[in-house]
Design a protein around this motif. Structure first.
Motif: not given
Ligand SMILES: Nc1nc2c(c(=O)[nH]1)N[C@H]1C(S)=C(S)[C@@H](COP(=O)(O)OP(=O)(O)OC[C@H]3O[C@@H](n4cnc5c(=O)[nH]c(N)nc54)[C@H](O)[C@@H]3O)O[C@H]1N2
Ligand SMILES: Nc1nc2c(c(=O)[nH]1)N[C@H]1C(S)=C(S)[C@@H](COP(=O)(O)OP(=O)(O)OC[C@H]3O[C@@H](n4cnc5c(=O)[nH]c(N)nc54)[C@H](O)[C@@H]3O)O[C@H]1N2
Ligand code: SF4
Ligand SMILES: [Mo]
Length: 715
Positions: A162-173, A339-345
């Protein structure tokens, strides 16, 4: 503010800044609907009190007398226009008549659409924008995506489905953050929503973590890095492939059980040795090797690459290599990695945005493939000026300024008067919209509700926040979504759309963006509802990013990742050819790269003196040796020439630049006559995109804005 009545009560309101991807929570004070103060919201679970100078200036747009509140129609040429205010019905009827007539006479592809960046920052454009595209049915769709993050989306679809399915850097850890072509100290993060980057970086350092930056300029971010290496523009691809080579050759790779094709990857990167990468890029072989080993040996580590890598001729292969490095060193879907996010929408999981595709159709003149339903914006100008069936005769722009933001903008500027008709959705007359026959201005940010459908899904922490309008627009104004709905309704009637279909679509379009969000949240698995968000204006915290989402989260048909997709591997011969001939010549050319400043916002916040005052920042930056070799002194005016154009601009000598590289910000060049903003016109500077070359493209169709060969001489 002098306009307020003494003694009026001060009220406090919450909002979220929508100017960049960081989506900071703000606390405003107002007196009589005039914003008198802006602060970062300390209790915001994502932005934690952060605000930058642009956020502080957000109300300057609201109060700007130059901002359009009602539709205007142009009389006279774009260089010397007279703008007449007209009513909404008259304006929408006129636009629908002219667009429908163009479709009838010349076919659907004769109407082109360009969507600019703030489109994704406007809830109403997100919920109601696609109906207009569907109604027009044109294949000539363009957007700022193809001067920006297109390779990310292309690679996301090829790898994760999916074009918007990108893992996001876990910058806080994370404990090792490797950054290429990205300057988050200024830009506040991109394809990684990270408000308060400075504090998050301090925290990374406090827990013993390190940041490594590769950039041809010693940037604001590079200065805070534990290691910074100059890299010759356009050559990160060689560095990344060599790192991959080291990981595979030294047996450091671990292949996740959901991934296939590592042998094809091994074969593909076989020739990409650190030594060859060093020769091309200027990054020492020892550094390439060590970085690869450290990445593999550090349990919590991640690589992130942005504009400086995406907008090069090998943006796609480079972004693929970034993903593969993260995957094969065991850092995707893991804490401290990406990691992949778990957005409310969940716009991805619920199919609100399509998966994307590539090559289903091609541009008429150059035969360039579409990606995700869009053609490269670098091809827009030629589609307008090249006669023949399918020629673009009318243009719709929405929240964009392609004359300043796309390659060879000057040629586009010259082409726009040749259109039969142009309409722009924008609240400013800018360098592009001055060519429009009609400008339809939406309400500005503080006058409408906001929920971020896009950037919660790309954020380093899962949160959700709803921000109701801060001030009520006057009754004659229209929101983005209402303009879209009005246009679609009128166009459907004129284009003969069957009544039943029109009624269905009218019902959908009558639903406000806020109602749409409420319905989406009502069926969200996260338990967040609009009601709860209204009670929690600072935002609801859904916690840090969660590991172990794969393979379930994948949207590929077999829930597996093919590590070596053909569309990437097929481009490797072109990369190898470039490896043999590094981009700088001995012929005196320098390589031009872009630059952002904390107080700039692409091309459009220059009408607020609060952001433009102080030392000018539009100059060309160059290394002292390169200037000395050309007999140029610091502060002099220089001529910068590329294959397509030239500009004359002041130069600043700085050893922050890599020798052989010069840097110029985009979004300047407001000197063109006829633009409707009083202050922006006085801001000096030239447009970097009068130099950039529409022929230089990545395989995704993304423009190679960075690494452009230019000649610099005394003016
Ligand atoms: N203040 C401010 N913030 C913004 C914006 C703004 O205009 N102003 N714009 C927003 C938008 S729309 C976006 S997309 C993001 C972009 O955010 P960033 O990705 O941070 O974009 P830039 O600041 O342009 O940084 C690109 C970096 O790449 C470097 N570079 C150029 N060529 C190369 C190369 O070949 N290799 C490497 N390794 N580096 C290279 C440049 O020197 C520069 O430091 O910022 C957003 N935030
Ligand atoms: N050389 C070079 N070129 C670049 C870049 C670079 O780094 N170097 N960066 C590229 C990138 S990353 C991007 S994103 C693009 C940006 O380029 P564009 O998206 O083409 O333009 P912007 O400068 O963002 O202009 C946005 C316009 O939208 C209007 N606007 C703001 N909010 C709204 C709204 O809510 N509704 C409507 N209808 N209009 C609104 C503003 O008034 C403004 O006129 O530039 C790209 N061009
Ligand atoms: S960092 Fe971005 S979102 Fe935050 S205040 Fe600044 S412009 Fe707004
Ligand atoms: Mo962007």
């Amino acid at each position: 503010m002098s306009t307020t009545r003494a003694g009026s009560p001060e009220v406090r309101r919450r909002t979220a800044c929508n100017l960049c991807e960081a989506i900071c929570g703000l606390e405003l004070t107002l007196v009589d609907d005039v914003v008198t103060g802006v602060r970062g919201a300390e209790d915001d679970p994502l932005s934690r009190g952060h605000v930058c100078p642009k956020g502080v200036a957000i109300a300057d747009v609201l109060h700007d007398p130059d901002r359009l509140r009602r539709p205007v129609r142009r009389h006279g040429p774009a260089d010397d226009p007279r703008w007449e205010e007209i009513g909404w019905d008259e304006a929408l009827d006129l636009v629908a008549d002219r667009l429908a007539a163009t479709v009838e006479r010349h076919g659907r592809d004769a109407v082109a659409v360009y969507l600019g960046n703030p489109n994704v920052h406007s809830l109403g454009s997100m919920t109601h924008g696609s109906a207009l595209l569907r109604t027009l049915g044109t294949r000539n769709r363009f957007s700022a995506t193809s001067v920006d993050q297109l390779p990310h989306q292309h690679v996301a679809r090829l790898l994760y489905g999916h074009q918007l399915l990108l893992p996001v850097p876990d910058l806080d850890r994370t404990d090792l953050f490797v950054v290429l072509g990205h300057n988050p100290m200024v830009s506040n993060g991109s394809m990684m929503t990270v408000p308060d980057f400075p504090a998050r970086l301090r925290e990374l350092h406090a827990r013993g973590g390190r940041m490594v930056v590769l950039d041809p300029r010693r940037t604001e971010t590079a200065r805070l890095a534990d290691e910074h290496h100059f890299v010759r523009p356009g050559t990160d691809v060689h560095v990344l492939l060599a790192m991959l080579h080291v990981v595979l050759a030294e047996g450091l790779a671990s292949v996740p059980e959901w991934a296939d094709g590592v042998d094809r990857v091994r074969e593909a990167v076989a020739g990409h040795t650190p030594a060859r990468a060093a020769e091309a890029s200027g990054v020492p072989a020892e550094v390439v090797e060590r970085l690869a080993r450290e990445l593999a040996a550090t349990p919590r580590a991640v690589v992130h690459a942005r504009m400086g890598v995406s907008t090069t001729e090998f943006g796609t292969v480079a972004q693929w290599a970034v993903q593969l490095l993260n995957i094969l060193t065991g850092h995707v879907d893991r804490v401290g990695g990406a990691m992949f996010t778990t957005p409310a929408v969940d716009v991805v999981g619920r199919g609100l945005v399509g998966k994307g595709h590539h090559g289903r159709w091609h541009s008429r003149v150059r035969g360039l493939p579409e990606t995700g339903g869009e053609l490269p914006v670098a091809a827009l100008r030629e589609e307008i000026t090249t006669p023949g069936p399918g020629q673009v005769r009318a243009l719709v722009t929405s929240s964009g300024n392609p004359v300043l933001s796309t390659p060879d903008g000057a040629a586009l500027d010259r082409a726009l008067p040749g259109l039969d008709f142009m309409v722009s959705l924008d609240f400013y007359v800018n360098e592009t919209t001055r060519h429009a026959d009609v400008v339809l201005p939406p309400t500005s940010h503080l006058e409408r509700d906001h929920y971020d459908l896009v950037f919660h899904a790309l954020a380093v922490r899962d949160t959700a926040r709803f921000s109701p309008a801060v001030v009520a627009p006057d009754r004659t104004q229209r929101h983005d979504w209402q303009i879209h709905a009005g246009l679609v309704r009128r166009l459907q009637r004129r284009l003969g759309v069957p009544r039943a279909q029109r009624l269905r679509s009218a019902a959908r379009l009558a639903l406000s963006p806020t109602r749409t969000v409420a319905l989406l949240l009502a069926t969200s698995r996260t338990g967040v509802t609009l009601r709860r968000l209204r009670r929690t204006p600072q935002g609801v915290d859904l916690g840090p990013l969660r590991p172990g989402r794969l393979p379930e989260r994948l949207r590929t048909s077999d829930r597996r990742v093919d590590l070596a997709p053909a569309l990437v591997v097929d481009d490797l011969p072109r990369v190898r050819e470039a490896l043999g001939s590094p981009p700088t010549g001995d012929d005196g050319t320098l390589l031009l790269v872009g630059r952002r400043h904390q107080r700039d916002n692409n091309s459009w916040m220059h009408n607020t003196p609060r952001l433009t005052k102080g030392r000018a920042r539009h100059e060309l930056h160059a290394h002292p040796d390169d200037l000395a070799a050309r007999g140029i002194a610091d502060g002099e005016r220089v001529r910068v020439a590329s294959r397509v154009g030239e500009v004359v601009v002041e130069v600043r000598s700085t050893s922050d630049m890599m020798p052989g590289v010069v840097s110029l910000p985009h979004g300047y060049g407001h000197g063109r006559p006829g633009s409707g903003t009083t202050h922006a016109g006085t801001v000096p500077g030239v447009s970097a995109n009068d130099l950039t070359d529409p022929e230089r493209l990545d395989v995704s169709g993304n423009a190679a804005l960075n690494g452009l060969p230019v000649r610099v001489s005394p003016a």
